[in-house]
Write an enzyme that holds these catalytic residues in place. Structure first.
Site, PDB file in Angstrom:
ATOM      1  N   LYS A  96      32.213  43.974  18.260  1.00 38.92           N
ATOM      2  CA  LYS A  96      32.473  43.004  19.522  1.00 38.92           C
ATOM      3  C   LYS A  96      32.207  41.467  19.187  1.00 38.92           C
ATOM      4  O   LYS A  96      31.535  41.280  18.060  1.00 38.92           O
ATOM      5  CB  LYS A  96      31.745  43.479  20.808  1.00 38.92           C
ATOM      6  N   ASP A 139      39.602  40.962  25.284  1.00 45.80           N
ATOM      7  CA  ASP A 139      38.827  41.267  26.103  1.00 45.80           C
ATOM      8  C   ASP A 139      38.684  40.201  27.436  1.00 45.80           C
ATOM      9  O   ASP A 139      39.758  39.553  27.573  1.00 45.80           O
ATOM     10  CB  ASP A 139      37.318  41.336  25.816  1.00 45.80           C
TER      11      ASP A 139
HETATM   12  P1  NDP Z   1      40.581  39.461  32.318  1.00 46.17           P
HETATM   13  O1  NDP Z   1      39.874  38.403  31.554  1.00 46.17           O
HETATM   14  O2  NDP Z   1      41.656  40.048  32.183  1.00 46.17           O
HETATM   15  O3  NDP Z   1      39.909  39.671  33.641  1.00 46.17           O
HETATM   16  C1  NDP Z   1      38.640  39.734  33.976  1.00 46.17           C
HETATM   17  C2  NDP Z   1      38.783  39.730  35.623  1.00 46.17           C
HETATM   18  O4  NDP Z   1      37.293  39.801  36.089  1.00 46.17           O
HETATM   19  C3  NDP Z   1      39.004  38.314  36.175  1.00 46.17           C
HETATM   20  O5  NDP Z   1      39.788  38.651  37.493  1.00 46.17           O
HETATM   21  C4  NDP Z   1      37.692  37.565  36.276  1.00 46.17           C
HETATM   22  O6  NDP Z   1      37.698  36.612  37.420  1.00 46.17           O
HETATM   23  C5  NDP Z   1      36.846  38.694  36.954  1.00 46.17           C
HETATM   24  N1  NDP Z   1      35.554  38.320  36.415  1.00 46.17           N
HETATM   25  C6  NDP Z   1      34.970  37.873  35.102  1.00 46.17           C
HETATM   26  N2  NDP Z   1      33.714  37.546  34.898  1.00 46.17           N
HETATM   27  C7  NDP Z   1      33.288  37.723  36.485  1.00 46.17           C
HETATM   28  C8  NDP Z   1      32.155  37.518  37.298  1.00 46.17           C
HETATM   29  N3  NDP Z   1      31.011  37.042  36.580  1.00 46.17           N
HETATM   30  N4  NDP Z   1      32.120  37.412  38.521  1.00 46.17           N
HETATM   31  C9  NDP Z   1      33.278  38.090  39.086  1.00 46.17           C
HETATM   32  N5  NDP Z   1      34.381  38.451  38.421  1.00 46.17           N
HETATM   33  C10 NDP Z   1      34.284  38.294  37.418  1.00 46.17           C
HETATM   34  O7  NDP Z   1      39.508  40.666  31.434  1.00 46.17           O
HETATM   35  P2  NDP Z   1      40.013  42.139  31.145  1.00 46.17           P
HETATM   36  O8  NDP Z   1      40.797  42.749  32.502  1.00 46.17           O
HETATM   37  O9  NDP Z   1      40.406  42.513  29.973  1.00 46.17           O
HETATM   38  O10 NDP Z   1      38.477  42.800  31.360  1.00 46.17           O
HETATM   39  C11 NDP Z   1      37.736  43.130  32.594  1.00 46.17           C
HETATM   40  C12 NDP Z   1      36.440  44.182  32.296  1.00 46.17           C
HETATM   41  O11 NDP Z   1      37.189  45.232  31.625  1.00 46.17           O
HETATM   42  C13 NDP Z   1      35.306  43.494  31.311  1.00 46.17           C
HETATM   43  O12 NDP Z   1      34.085  44.085  31.586  1.00 46.17           O
HETATM   44  C14 NDP Z   1      35.839  44.162  29.886  1.00 46.17           C
HETATM   45  O13 NDP Z   1      34.823  44.009  28.900  1.00 46.17           O
HETATM   46  C15 NDP Z   1      36.246  45.626  30.238  1.00 46.17           C
HETATM   47  N6  NDP Z   1      37.355  46.314  29.255  1.00 46.17           N
HETATM   48  C16 NDP Z   1      38.704  45.493  29.039  1.00 46.17           C
HETATM   49  C17 NDP Z   1      39.220  46.202  28.226  1.00 46.17           C
HETATM   50  C18 NDP Z   1      40.847  45.717  27.653  1.00 46.17           C
HETATM   51  O14 NDP Z   1      41.540  46.234  27.039  1.00 46.17           O
HETATM   52  N7  NDP Z   1      41.078  44.289  28.181  1.00 46.17           N
HETATM   53  C19 NDP Z   1      38.966  47.391  27.411  1.00 46.17           C
HETATM   54  C20 NDP Z   1      37.450  47.869  27.825  1.00 46.17           C
HETATM   55  C21 NDP Z   1      36.935  47.294  28.935  1.00 46.17           C
HETATM   56  P3  NDP Z   1      37.756  34.963  36.769  1.00 46.17           P
HETATM   57  O15 NDP Z   1      38.946  34.634  36.683  1.00 46.17           O
HETATM   58  O16 NDP Z   1      37.044  34.296  38.118  1.00 46.17           O
HETATM   59  O17 NDP Z   1      36.620  34.879  35.964  1.00 46.17           O
END
Ligand code: NDP
Length: 446
Positions: free
Chosen positions: A126, A166
């Site tokens: 990571k 991510d």
């Molecule tokens: P994105 O950046 O596309 O979206 C993240 C979302 O989560 C946004 O809406 C963001 O809001 C919100 N968010 C992030 N931090 C916080 C916080 N502290 N409190 C509230 N909301 C928050 O990321 P992904 O969708 O790719 O990833 C989401 C999760 O899925 C993560 O945990 C990631 O590790 C996990 N994941 C992702 C994979 C992938 O293929 N993309 C694979 C496996 C797991 P804001 O815009 O306000 O920050």
């Protein structure tokens, strides 16, 4: 004397007492391994736990870049190459101001077991930076990505380490990163996944984590003679994983009633159908707006501060970030008769909240199983790059679905084997662990 797992947990705490997220992830895994550690002493004899909690390598570097006003900015970046026993390091890059060594070590550690569960040959890694892409122009993001890759390119390669996206790293960032890698290394190779279709990407990769998370909950329900049809679903986050989880729930006849971001939650009791989802995708991915804008467009919806876990639902899909479901959130969900939780995000549920779900017999699919669809399709992207071919959407989706079914099956049969009926956490941890641990033993002390 404390048992083997407890002694290693104590060592991890003594060595890095401030790495709270990493310690949480290590405890979550090691505390469930007792049955297999007791049944076979070879793991202790080979000091497997001591080795598996220590990254093979940590690279930390500075990323200097110039903003639009000409000012020099400096961010800190990392790549954690955690374990390569079953394949090249594989795992995403996170760009978010909260990024630090503890968070990336926890994510890389989880990734080791997750990748093992996918049945594909991928080790765990990571990386990322405390850079915040929010509010930056495309030019600033590009210059940051180029500087980041100028250093990272020395440490990765299609047979050594293959990063992906991510939080904060989507198609735009992967494009800039790939362009810089290609320029520096003079090779067009599958060194990143999540690429665009025109230059080596795989169909279904953007959808894979969200779809996979829903396929996993569908399997859990099917195993309990139920289905998604007619179920009310709350989703947190509104990024990549959340959006495609919503799309698949809609496909399978469920109704999604929430999205969120770090400002708050929108609740739409009528359901976020495909047309509303298209609006959210445009809002978040193209306009780079905030989820609260949804209520200006759809009058029946409301915006509240905080997370979605007090909304009535049958199924909860946390798809935002770590530790976003506390024990009081879990109690709310249980009180509202939530049947199942499937984690799109990594470690979104605190340990106390996991206990609440398990005690209340809520079906609980931990992230390393439920969100493994993303890295699984990344693995399929690597295969397509190696043999220089492109599989169709249908081919990739059916491979994804069968991988998620296989992960579900591994969780169930492993838990059964160790007398932990229906315990997906123990099932996932032991199944993921044994393949990596046995491979480490085969390969000697390296
Ligand atoms: P994105 O950046 O596309 O979206 C993240 C979302 O989560 C946004 O809406 C963001 O809001 C919100 N968010 C992030 N931090 C916080 C916080 N502290 N409190 C509230 N909301 C928050 O990321 P992904 O969708 O790719 O990833 C989401 C999760 O899925 C993560 O945990 C990631 O590790 C996990 N994941 C992702 C994979 C992938 O293929 N993309 C694979 C496996 C797991 P804001 O815009 O306000 O920050």
């Amino acid at each position: 004397m404390a048992n083997y797992a407890d002694r290693v947990i104590d060592q991890v705490i003594a060595r890095d007492p401030n790495q709270v997220e990493f310690i949480q992830a290590v405890k979550e895994v090691l505390e469930t391994l007792s049955p297999v550690l007791k049944a076979d002493k070879k793991y202790e004899e080979n000091s497997i736990l001591e080795r598996i909690v220590e990254p093979e390598r940590v690279i930390m570097f500075r990323v200097p870049w110039v903003d639009d006003s000409g000012k020099v900015k400096v961010n800190r970046a990392f790549r954690i190459q955690f374990n390569s026993a079953i394949g090249p390091y594989k795992g995403g890059l996170r760009f978010h101001p909260s990024v630090n060594l503890s968070i990336l070590k926890f994510l890389a550690f989880e990734q080791v077991f997750k990748n093992s569960l996918t049945t594909l040959p991928m080790g765990g890694g990571k990386g990322g930076s405390d850079f915040d892409p929010r509010g930056k122009t495309d030019g600033e993001v590009m210059r940051f990505c180029q500087s980041f890759m100028s250093e990272l390119s020395r440490h990765i390669g299609s047979n050594t380490d293959v990063p992906a996206g991510d939080i904060g790293v989507g198609a735009r960032e992967i494009g800039y990163l790939f362009g810089q890698y290609k320029k520096l290394r003079k090779e067009f190779t599958g060194v990143l996944t999540g690429k665009s279709l025109n230059w080596g990407g795989s169909l279904i990769r953007p959808e894979a984590t969200g779809y996979g998370c829903v396929y996993f909950v569908e399997e859990m329900l099917k195993h309990n003679s139920d289905s998604l049809e007619g179920k009310v679903v709350t989703i947190s986050g509104s990024g990549n994983v959340a959006q495609f989880a919503c799309e698949k729930v809609n496909d399978l006849g469920g109704k999604v009633v929430s999205f969120s971001d770090s400002d708050g939650t929108i609740f739409d009791p009528e359901g976020i159908d495909d047309e509303k989802l298209a609006y959210v995708m445009d809002l978040k991915n193209i306009q780079r707006g905030r989820i609260r804008n949804y209520v200006e467009k759809y009058q029946g919806a409301t915006f509240v501060k905080g997370n979605p876990w007090s909304i009535d639902c049958d199924i909860a899909l946390p798809c935002a970030t770590q530790n976003e479901i506390s024990s009081s959130d879990a109690k709310n969900l249980i009180k509202n008769n939530c049947l199942a939780v499937s984690e799109g995000a990594n470690m979104p549920t605190t340990p106390n909240a996991v206990e609440c779900f398990q005690e209340a017999n809520v079906l609980y699919g931990p992230g390393k199983a439920a969100n493994a669809g993303g890295v699984a399709v990344s693995g399929l992207e690597m295969s397509q790059n190696s043999i220089r071919t492109n599989w169709t959407r249908g081919e990739v989706d059916s491979k994804l679905k069968s991988i998620m079914q296989s992960i579900h099956e591994q969780c169930i049969t492993t838990a059964e084997h160790y007398d932990c009926h229906g315990d997906y956490v123990t099932g996932a941890n032991i199944a993921g662990f044994t393949k990596v641990a046995d491979s480490m033993i085969d390969q000697g002390v390296v």
